[in-house]
Design an enzyme around this catalytic site. Structure first.
Site, PDB file in Angstrom:
ATOM      1  N   GLY A  36       0.816  -1.215   0.000  1.00  0.00           N
ATOM      2  CA  GLY A  36       0.000   0.000   0.000  1.00  0.00           C
ATOM      3  C   GLY A  36       0.843   1.256   0.000  1.00  0.00           C
ATOM      4  N   ALA A  37       1.840   1.293  -0.882  1.00  0.00           N
ATOM      5  CA  ALA A  37       2.876   2.331  -0.810  1.00  0.00           C
ATOM      6  C   ALA A  37       2.601   3.561  -1.673  1.00  0.00           C
ATOM      7  CB  ALA A  37       4.226   1.728  -1.200  1.00  0.00           C
ATOM      8  N   GLY A  40      -0.826   7.991   1.488  1.00  0.00           N
ATOM      9  CA  GLY A  40      -0.907   8.001   2.944  1.00  0.00           C
ATOM     10  C   GLY A  40       0.338   7.511   3.645  1.00  0.00           C
ATOM     11  N   THR A 136      -8.472  -8.448   2.869  1.00  0.00           N
ATOM     12  CA  THR A 136      -7.408  -7.503   2.519  1.00  0.00           C
ATOM     13  C   THR A 136      -6.491  -7.199   3.699  1.00  0.00           C
ATOM     14  OG1 THR A 136      -8.888  -6.463   0.906  1.00  0.00           O
ATOM     15  CG2 THR A 136      -6.938  -5.210   1.578  1.00  0.00           C
ATOM     16  N   SER A 170      -4.592  -1.213  14.562  1.00  0.00           N
ATOM     17  CA  SER A 170      -5.263   0.042  14.889  1.00  0.00           C
ATOM     18  C   SER A 170      -5.891  -0.105  16.264  1.00  0.00           C
ATOM     19  CB  SER A 170      -6.355   0.326  13.849  1.00  0.00           C
ATOM     20  OG  SER A 170      -7.228   1.346  14.301  1.00  0.00           O
ATOM     21  N   TYR A 192     -23.562  -8.146   9.325  1.00  0.00           N
ATOM     22  CA  TYR A 192     -22.356  -7.369   9.020  1.00  0.00           C
ATOM     23  C   TYR A 192     -22.443  -5.943   9.536  1.00  0.00           C
ATOM     24  CZ  TYR A 192     -18.681  -5.131   6.178  1.00  0.00           C
ATOM     25  OH  TYR A 192     -17.592  -4.427   5.738  1.00  0.00           O
TER      26      TYR A 192
END
Length: 315
Positions: A36-37, A40, A136, A170, A192
């Site tokens: 995820g580079a 952010g 993911t 997190s 969900y």
């Protein structure tokens, strides 16, 4: 904000930036993968590692975006060593291809930073028919890490230098479903909750780090594994929630970390000498933190490990 300035035992605080926590560190001999580079935290982590002379492999969904980021960083840091490789963590086939391509490249691997993630998405199934956030944030990284482990172990033996695996979690892990991981209801759309599902995936990140750390300690392998909370930051992870995203962008500069501060903890855990030999810990604000009790449940971690293996092993 003044309260971001309280320094912990490491000498750093919530206001410390990624550049500050890596000041004076020479990563010339190191190779790192950052998932995820392209935006952010991943982008800032890539930039700062490159600034410290680490050879960075950007593992990204969009190779074009990755190449644009690479060019931008090279303008600032002409000596930067950066490669771009395609990786879609929501696809096990993509994870396997990335790992096979990297493992056959001949590159060493000293540092793996499992940074990428999606947050509070509408109910969606991945390409492998698994709820998207779990697929993911946890499962893709679980498979990626397992497939790269032998290359990391080989690098440790050849370089005689500790390897480090850094897994972004997190504080949202405290707000998972009541039982923590809904093993029998991972794909249950009727029950969900986008936010509880996000918390579940972030809890899984810590449990994964702890169990992998235990495995490697038992093997006597000099690879550490730690999880972390980067802090509350405005990034495009909120893109599925227009109203929340708008409010966060308006007030964020007063109450939230910026990206430079948000990337600090993962850069600290990846590079700083203070973290040498430390494994199976949870960090925040570039200091050790204390996760929720469920995150320290060793039996839950073992159950998740077996569950994850069953989902990622070829049928």
């Amino acid at each position: 904000m003044w309260f971001l300035g309280w320094k912990g035992q490491s000498g750093f605080s919530a206001s410390s930036t990624a550049e500050q926590v890596t000041q004076g560190i020479d990563g010339t001999a190191l190779t790192a993968i950052v998932t995820g580079a392209t935006s952010g935290l991943g982008l800032e982590t890539t930039r700062v590692l490159a600034l410290r002379s680490v050879h960075v492999v950007m593992a990204v969904r969009s190779v074009d975006s990755g190449k644009n980021v690479k060019e931008t960083i090279l303008k600032e840091i002409p000596s930067a060593k950066i490669d771009v490789m395609e990786l879609d963590l929501s696809s096990m086939a993509s994870v396997r291809k990335f790992a096979a391509d990297f493992n056959s490249s001949g590159l060493p691997l000293n540092i793996l930073i499992n940074n990428a993630g999606v947050m509070a998405t509408p109910f969606t199934l991945s390409q492998d028919n698994i709820e998207l956030q779990f697929a993911t944030n946890h499962l893709g990284h679980f498979l990626l890490t397992n497939l790269l482990l032998e290359t990391m172990k080989k690098t440790v033996r050849e370089c005689n230098q500790e390897g480090r695996i850094v897994i972004l979690s997190s504080e949202a892990h405290r707000f998972a479903y009541h039982e923590g991981i809904q093993f029998d209801k991972i794909n249950d759309e009727s029950g969900y909750s986008s936010y509880f599902a996000y918390g579940q995936s972030k809890l899984a990140n810590i449990l994964h780090a702890n169990e992998l750390a235990r495995h490697l300690k038992e093997e006597g392998v000099e690879i550490t594994v730690n999880s972390l909370h980067p802090g509350s930051i405005v990034t495009n992870i909120l893109r599925y929630h227009d109203y929340i995203n708008a409010v966060a962008n308006m007030v964020g500069k007063y109450f939230l970390k910026n990206v430079q501060q948000g990337a600090a903890t993962q850069c600290y855990v990846a590079l700083h000498p203070q973290v040498k030999g430390i494994s199976g810990e949870y960090f925040m604000d570039s200091n050790k933190g204390t996760p929720a009790s469920l995150a320290k449940d060793s039996e839950l971690a073992k159950k998740l490990w077996e569950f994850s293996l069953s989902l990622t092993n070829p049928k």
